[in-house]
Design a protein around this motif. Structure first.
Motif, PDB file in Angstrom:
ATOM      1  N   UNK A 246      24.274  -5.095 -55.641  1.00  0.00           N
ATOM      2  CA  UNK A 246      25.684  -5.260 -56.000  1.00  0.00           C
ATOM      3  C   UNK A 246      26.224  -3.932 -56.516  1.00  0.00           C
ATOM      4  N   UNK A 247      27.562  -3.852 -56.603  1.00  0.00           N
ATOM      5  CA  UNK A 247      28.183  -2.579 -56.971  1.00  0.00           C
ATOM      6  C   UNK A 247      28.579  -2.554 -58.444  1.00  0.00           C
ATOM      7  N   UNK A 248      28.731  -1.337 -58.963  1.00  0.00           N
ATOM      8  CA  UNK A 248      29.207  -1.131 -60.341  1.00  0.00           C
ATOM      9  C   UNK A 248      30.713  -1.362 -60.390  1.00  0.00           C
ATOM     10  N   UNK A 249      31.142  -2.239 -61.269  1.00  0.00           N
ATOM     11  CA  UNK A 249      32.565  -2.440 -61.483  1.00  0.00           C
ATOM     12  C   UNK A 249      33.084  -1.262 -62.312  1.00  0.00           C
ATOM     13  N   UNK A 250      34.198  -0.690 -61.896  1.00  0.00           N
ATOM     14  CA  UNK A 250      34.795   0.393 -62.675  1.00  0.00           C
ATOM     15  C   UNK A 250      34.129   1.747 -62.507  1.00  0.00           C
ATOM     16  N   UNK A 251      33.325   1.926 -61.449  1.00  0.00           N
ATOM     17  CA  UNK A 251      32.691   3.234 -61.214  1.00  0.00           C
ATOM     18  C   UNK A 251      33.769   4.252 -60.884  1.00  0.00           C
ATOM     19  N   UNK A 252      33.680   5.458 -61.457  1.00  0.00           N
ATOM     20  CA  UNK A 252      34.701   6.463 -61.141  1.00  0.00           C
ATOM     21  C   UNK A 252      34.611   6.908 -59.684  1.00  0.00           C
ATOM     22  N   UNK A 253      35.733   7.283 -59.098  1.00  0.00           N
ATOM     23  CA  UNK A 253      35.731   7.766 -57.716  1.00  0.00           C
ATOM     24  C   UNK A 253      35.926   6.628 -56.738  1.00  0.00           C
ATOM     25  N   UNK A 254      36.254   6.980 -55.481  1.00  0.00           N
ATOM     26  CA  UNK A 254      36.567   5.954 -54.481  1.00  0.00           C
ATOM     27  C   UNK A 254      35.338   5.242 -53.905  1.00  0.00           C
ATOM     28  N   UNK A 255      34.159   5.851 -54.025  1.00  0.00           N
ATOM     29  CA  UNK A 255      32.990   5.269 -53.362  1.00  0.00           C
ATOM     30  C   UNK A 255      32.289   4.261 -54.261  1.00  0.00           C
ATOM     31  N   UNK A 256      32.106   3.016 -53.787  1.00  0.00           N
ATOM     32  CA  UNK A 256      31.330   2.070 -54.582  1.00  0.00           C
ATOM     33  C   UNK A 256      29.904   2.589 -54.784  1.00  0.00           C
ATOM     34  N   UNK A 257      29.321   2.236 -55.925  1.00  0.00           N
ATOM     35  CA  UNK A 257      27.928   2.602 -56.200  1.00  0.00           C
ATOM     36  C   UNK A 257      27.123   1.301 -56.212  1.00  0.00           C
ATOM     37  N   UNK A 258      26.158   1.228 -55.309  1.00  0.00           N
ATOM     38  CA  UNK A 258      25.380   0.009 -55.110  1.00  0.00           C
ATOM     39  C   UNK A 258      23.966   0.199 -55.647  1.00  0.00           C
ATOM     40  N   UNK A 259      23.444  -0.844 -56.296  1.00  0.00           N
ATOM     41  CA  UNK A 259      22.046  -0.768 -56.726  1.00  0.00           C
ATOM     42  C   UNK A 259      21.400  -2.121 -56.464  1.00  0.00           C
ATOM     43  N   UNK A 260      20.146  -2.124 -56.064  1.00  0.00           N
ATOM     44  CA  UNK A 260      19.483  -3.372 -55.672  1.00  0.00           C
ATOM     45  C   UNK A 260      18.129  -3.516 -56.358  1.00  0.00           C
ATOM     46  N   UNK A 261      17.612  -4.708 -56.293  1.00  0.00           N
ATOM     47  CA  UNK A 261      16.260  -5.001 -56.746  1.00  0.00           C
ATOM     48  C   UNK A 261      15.319  -4.555 -55.632  1.00  0.00           C
ATOM     49  N   UNK A 262      14.275  -3.799 -55.995  1.00  0.00           N
ATOM     50  CA  UNK A 262      13.388  -3.250 -54.977  1.00  0.00           C
ATOM     51  C   UNK A 262      12.219  -4.212 -54.735  1.00  0.00           C
ATOM     52  N   UNK A 263      12.535  -5.358 -54.130  1.00  0.00           N
ATOM     53  CA  UNK A 263      11.454  -6.275 -53.781  1.00  0.00           C
ATOM     54  C   UNK A 263      11.931  -7.278 -52.747  1.00  0.00           C
TER      55      UNK A 263
END
Ligand code: FRU
Length: 451
Positions: A246-263
């Motif tokens: 899922x993405x960070x809400x309120x991340x600076x800049x136009x590009x969403x930042x996504x992070x996932x569970x590594x499994x």
């Protein structure tokens, strides 16, 4: 840990909450663990944020900063952090959406007195992800068994009105979980184009290309009446270990930042572990790029600049070249003309009888990540495997960025258009790096090993 939850940025601080059972290393009565970071790289773990009770487990959800205090839960002109999460009742199996808020930067949380705020009497209704769009709050969550994403809208984060339903579509073999809806900028050859498109992300428990769990995405349009896909579904990551991103809400800049569970739910509770189990992938910035008339996601990892431990330029390569550098964790950036080599490869975590191989086969247009001899693999029959993905056409020279960590390899090919993430469990002393051109001669333009 499993899923990342409540990814949000407030006053320069990134919050990473996560599905966590502090008393065990398998899935249990889940709470929200909590960590914070300034730069998405160095993390400080804080006490449990939302704790499970015997009658209520705290499943996945999201957090937004209600800066304008639309919820009325703020104080003295300051808007709260508001968490929407799935309240799981272990006795009945019911899954309802509840709200908690924080006025002290996520350190302490108060449950809303009239929880749950959304209850449709379902045992498969979960993982709310909230976003701000068009002066309203929008929420996506799944009906997991139905393979649908349900879209809701609210003015105050408390009263939710159903807008529409999306799916089943694309991969429907496994349950759907953890959706997200993000606005992603489109880039052309020269950088940002000024255009953007909506992308719906959906995690599926089974049936992903590398086996078991994975993530699919739909590029489309969002109107007042809902989300419509304008392209067929695509896979986000072709490795086996990228889930519930899922993405960070309120991340600076136009590009969403996504992070996932590594499994992967196939073997998540069986991977070798002693006192903890589970990790997050690197955060990735998302953009879209046009390929053969379609918009495809581009993922770029957030990494430390690093120190160059070894570098090579302009060198022919025929067969194996053992690099004079050892690294248990590193980032390798490689730019290579494949020439007439059948495959160009990079072996990482090389040791006695062990190696994990990243390879590119230009003729068949394939990228691969082979963990069959990566170390411990026999804890699950599906683990010792080779994962492949179609390479972006016409991409010459080949560009690979490979991030190697203690128990993982993340591969970004073609400037992030093709991505593979896999866990590996090598011996800690397997630290070798070997370049390889098979059955022909390749030309290394540039290789850098950063530590
Ligand atoms: C995804 C998931 C979610 C759920 C959570 C429970 O991995 O199954 O659907 O909310 O994990 O831990």
């Amino acid at each position: 840990m499993n899923d990342p939850n409540g990814l949000v940025v407030q006053d320069g601080e990134h919050h990473l909450f996560f599905q966590h059972w502090p008393d065990g290393i398998v899935h249990g009565p889940m709470s929200w663990g909590h960590a914070v970071s300034e730069d998405l790289l160095d993390w400080t773990e804080l006490p449990i944020a939302l704790a499970a009770t015997d009658t209520e487990h705290v499943w996945s959800g999201s957090v937004v900063h209600d800066a304008d205090n639309t919820s009325g839960l703020g104080r003295d002109g300051a808007g709260p952090l508001v968490a929407l999460w799935t309240s799981f009742d272990p006795a009945s199996g019911l899954q309802r959406q509840s709200l908690s808020w924080s006025l002290d930067r996520g350190r302490t949380w108060t449950p809303y007195a009239a929880n749950p705020v959304l209850d449709i009497g379902s045992t498969a209704f979960r993982d709310p992800k909230v976003l701000r769009h068009d002066d309203a709050w929008w929420m996506v969550l799944v009906l997991a068994d139905d393979r649908t994403v349900e879209l809701y809208r609210s003015a105050d984060l408390i009263a939710w009105e159903h807008v529409s339903s999306f799916g089943p579509e694309g991969a429907v073999e496994g349950l759907w979980e953890c959706p997200d809806l993000v606005r992603v900028p489109v880039e052309d050859g020269d950088g940002p184009s000024g255009e953007a498109a909506w992308v719906l992300l959906v995690s599926v428990v089974d049936g992903a290309p590398a086996g078991g769990s994975g993530m699919q995405y739909f590029v489309g349009e969002l109107t007042d009446t809902g989300f419509v896909a304008t392209q067929a579904a695509r896979w986000l990551d072709h490795g086996a270990d990228f889930y519930a991103g899922v993405s960070y809400s309120g991340a600076p800049g136009p590009e969403p930042v996504l992070q996932a569970w590594m499994s992967n739910w196939q073997y998540a509770v069986a991977v070798p572990a002693v006192d903890f189990r589970g990790a997050m992938t690197l955060p990735r910035r998302l953009a879209l790029r046009r390929r053969d008339g379609e918009l495809v996601l581009v993922q770029r990892p957030v990494v430390r600049p690093g120190r160059t431990a070894y570098e090579l330029r302009d060198r022919p390569l025929d067969g194996e070249l053992v690099l004079p550098v050892a690294a248990r964790t590193c980032r390798v950036v490689l730019e290579v003309d494949p020439g007439d080599a059948r495959r160009v490869g990079l072996h990482v975590r090389v040791g006695d009888g062990e190696r994990t191989t990243v390879w590119v086969a230009p003729a068949s247009g394939t990228v691969g990540l082979d963990r069959r001899t990566s170390g411990e693999t026999d804890f699950h029959p599906g683990f010792a495997a080779e994962h492949t993905a179609p390479l972006v056409s016409g991409d010459a020279p080949l560009r690979l960025e490979v991030v190697v960590d203690v128990s993982s390899v993340e591969v970004f090919a073609g400037d992030g258009e093709v991505v593979l993430t896999d866990q590996v469990f090598p011996d800690p002393v397997s630290t070798g790096l070997v370049l390889d051109a098979e059955d022909g001669e390749a030309h290394i333009r540039h290789l850098a090993v950063l530590v």
